[in-house]
Design a protein around this motif. Structure first.
Motif, PDB file in Angstrom:
ATOM      1  N   PRO A 195       0.774  -1.242   0.000  1.00  0.00           N
ATOM      2  CA  PRO A 195       0.000   0.000   0.000  1.00  0.00           C
ATOM      3  C   PRO A 195       0.806   1.294   0.000  1.00  0.00           C
ATOM      4  N   THR A 196       2.150   1.265  -0.040  1.00  0.00           N
ATOM      5  CA  THR A 196       2.898   2.481   0.323  1.00  0.00           C
ATOM      6  C   THR A 196       3.305   3.367  -0.845  1.00  0.00           C
ATOM      7  N   GLY A 197       3.314   2.823  -2.065  1.00  0.00           N
ATOM      8  CA  GLY A 197       3.801   3.614  -3.199  1.00  0.00           C
ATOM      9  C   GLY A 197       5.320   3.666  -3.259  1.00  0.00           C
ATOM     10  N   ALA A 198       6.012   2.857  -2.437  1.00  0.00           N
ATOM     11  CA  ALA A 198       7.488   2.819  -2.511  1.00  0.00           C
ATOM     12  C   ALA A 198       7.908   2.069  -3.780  1.00  0.00           C
ATOM     13  N   VAL A 199       9.062   2.432  -4.333  1.00  0.00           N
ATOM     14  CA  VAL A 199       9.549   1.723  -5.526  1.00  0.00           C
ATOM     15  C   VAL A 199      10.987   1.257  -5.299  1.00  0.00           C
ATOM     16  N   LEU A 200      11.343   0.150  -5.929  1.00  0.00           N
ATOM     17  CA  LEU A 200      12.701  -0.372  -5.789  1.00  0.00           C
ATOM     18  C   LEU A 200      13.643   0.377  -6.717  1.00  0.00           C
ATOM     19  N   PHE A 330      -4.122  15.592   7.987  1.00  0.00           N
ATOM     20  CA  PHE A 330      -3.363  14.384   7.665  1.00  0.00           C
ATOM     21  C   PHE A 330      -1.919  14.763   7.313  1.00  0.00           C
ATOM     22  N   ASP A 331      -0.964  13.940   7.730  1.00  0.00           N
ATOM     23  CA  ASP A 331       0.429  14.136   7.302  1.00  0.00           C
ATOM     24  C   ASP A 331       0.723  13.104   6.226  1.00  0.00           C
ATOM     25  N   MET A 332       0.818  13.604   4.994  1.00  0.00           N
ATOM     26  CA  MET A 332       0.962  12.678   3.860  1.00  0.00           C
ATOM     27  C   MET A 332       2.392  12.111   3.824  1.00  0.00           C
ATOM     28  N   LEU A 333       2.484  10.808   3.556  1.00  0.00           N
ATOM     29  CA  LEU A 333       3.795  10.179   3.327  1.00  0.00           C
ATOM     30  C   LEU A 333       4.061  10.260   1.824  1.00  0.00           C
ATOM     31  N   SER A 334       5.270   9.830   1.387  1.00  0.00           N
ATOM     32  CA  SER A 334       5.517   9.981  -0.056  1.00  0.00           C
ATOM     33  C   SER A 334       5.044   8.739  -0.817  1.00  0.00           C
ATOM     34  N   SER A 335       4.677   8.961  -2.074  1.00  0.00           N
ATOM     35  CA  SER A 335       4.310   7.842  -2.944  1.00  0.00           C
ATOM     36  C   SER A 335       4.960   8.084  -4.294  1.00  0.00           C
ATOM     37  N   HIS A 336       5.738   7.109  -4.764  1.00  0.00           N
ATOM     38  CA  HIS A 336       6.391   7.256  -6.073  1.00  0.00           C
ATOM     39  C   HIS A 336       5.810   6.323  -7.117  1.00  0.00           C
ATOM     40  N   GLY A 337       4.769   5.594  -6.731  1.00  0.00           N
ATOM     41  CA  GLY A 337       4.164   4.681  -7.699  1.00  0.00           C
ATOM     42  C   GLY A 337       2.904   4.049  -7.152  1.00  0.00           C
ATOM     43  N   SER A 338       2.250   3.214  -7.976  1.00  0.00           N
ATOM     44  CA  SER A 338       0.942   2.596  -7.674  1.00  0.00           C
ATOM     45  C   SER A 338      -0.132   3.686  -7.736  1.00  0.00           C
TER      46      SER A 338
END
Ligand code: PMP
Ligand code: GLN
Length: 405
Positions: A195-200, A330-338
């Motif tokens: 669910p995080t939007g993190a990318v490798l 809300f404190d948004m976290l980062s999302s780089h994908g999904s």
């Protein structure tokens, strides 16, 4: 006075066969004793019940391509309504191979290396079932897409859990090294990550290779969001790395790429040897997938601009949503994908994330997904997930409601 044991004996003698039927017909020794209904079903059900805006379950609220819909309609009327081969419609597999070569410069044999599946989830389940024996260990990074752990456990294997480092949700490769044992049979990856939007990044792939190269560890790479990647980051598909592909099952979903999650169509790419084993399992489960959509996609896949534009479109949606959310607590976290982005809600409430998500659906009319649902132990960092593949007006309406929180 009749003693209880005598009575039981009497019943057993007289009605043994009945009892046998009752006990054995009704009792299932559950293969998934610790599993309930998925969070997606729960939150979408709640969203419907309370007529809430659904930023929970991941699906677009806008229409898919008119051209692709017409194409399916057309091929159905032309008579493409019977089984295609078990491996999938060959022209579609050829289009997938062409696309893989164009994107990742790797030649895939459509005959021996690609199988069309009823969705990405099925491809993942089939890959795990193909490889795992009871007692095998599988390294899973948490938060993890909800099907992974039950899929491992139903095969009698053991998930070995590693936390992605909060709040960037990066992999700690030193910890991976420490958790590899002679029983490790597979490592599961998911990039872009739900669910995080993190990318490798490339360095993650190098670390992975260093760990697996002299072992018999397989890799399952869940790449259903391959085109939903932002900020000019290249997608590190396992398809780019032939050495890794030898030992990998790479899983994709047309639902994510073509805004048709309800089609439940996807595919798996692997080496010829492992794909032969995958097909042994697949042929007795689904056998072959929906024909008209495969025939339509075989042509449609050639339209590069369609999938190449997807990352840009979704990045705009992410940016638009993040901007709207600046007016909330809300404190948004980062999302780089999904098409997901997570946020902390510490400034709003100290409730657990499940209670919080349920309450804001009921009281404020917006459904989200509590991220603790993606942890086997229910780790609660007070984070919820939003799906932003929605019309701008849906995102605006949701953000407006959140301003009241
Ligand atoms: N993996 C991940 C991470 C997902 O989010 C999804 C979407 N449900 C899937 C796999 C499977 O997609 P589907 O089965 O709908 O094709
Ligand atoms: N992939 C979708 C999500 O993460 C949901 C799929 C499902 O409902 N099983 O929201």
């Amino acid at each position: 006075m009749i003693r209880l044991t005598n009575l039981l004996n009497f019943i057993l003698q007289k009605h043994k066969s009945y009892l046998y039927v009752i006990i054995f017909a009704l009792y299932i020794h559950s293969k998934l004793p610790n599993v309930g209904t998925t969070i997606f079903t729960t939150m979408s059900g709640l969203a419907n019940q309370y007529n809430a805006i659904n930023l929970g379950q991941g699906f677009p609220d806008y229409q898919m391509s008119e051209e692709l819909m017409n194409k399916v309609n057309e091929v159905m009327h032309k008579g493409w309504n019977q089984y295609v081969p078990m491996q999938g419609y060959m022209p579609l597999r050829e289009s997938i191979a062409e696309k893989a070569e164009f994107l990742y410069s790797t030649r895939i044999n459509p005959d021996t290396q690609i199988t069309i599946t009823p969705g990405g989830t099925y491809a993942i389940y089939t890959a795990l079932t193909t490889v795992l024996q009871p007692g095998d260990e599988v390294i899973v990074f948490e938060p993890a897409y909800d099907s992974y752990i039950p899929n491992i456990e139903i095969n009698g294997a053991v998930p070995v859990l590693i936390d992605l480092k909060f709040p960037e949700y990066k992999i700690d490769w030193q910890e991976v090294k420490r958790k590899v044992t002679p029983k490790t049979r597979m490592i599961m990856l998911n990039s872009p990550h739900n669910p995080t939007g993190a990318v490798l990044g490339e360095e993650d792939i190098q670390q992975l290779w260093a760990i697996v190269k002299d072992t018999n560890i397989f890799i399952l790479s869940d790449e259903v969001y391959e085109h939903l990647i932002f900020d000019n980051i290249p997608h590190q598909s396992i398809l780019r790395y032939p050495d890794l592909l030898e030992r990998s099952f790479v899983c994709f979903s047309f639902g994510k790429t073509y805004n048709c999650t309800g089609w439940k169509l996807g595919y798996c790419i692997s080496s010829p040897e492992t794909m032969a084993e995958f097909r042994k399992v697949h042929q007795f489960n689904c056998f072959s997938c929906h024909t008209p959509s495969q025939v339509a996609l075989a042509e449609y896949l050639k339209k590069k601009e369609d999938y190449l534009s997807l990352g840009g479109i979704m990045q705009q949606k992410r940016d638009y949503f993040v901007d709207l959310m600046k007016s909330t607590k809300f404190d948004m976290l980062s999302s780089h994908g999904s098409y997901f982005i997570c946020a902390q809600y510490n400034r709003i409430s100290d409730e657990g994330d499940k209670d919080f998500a349920v309450r804001i659906t009921k009281e404020f009319g917006v459904a989200t997904i509590p991220v603790s649902s993606f942890y086997k132990a229910g780790t609660d960092n007070k984070v919820v997930r939003f799906c932003f593949s929605k019309k701008n007006e849906t995102l605006e309406a949701a953000a407006e409601k959140f301003c009241n929180l």
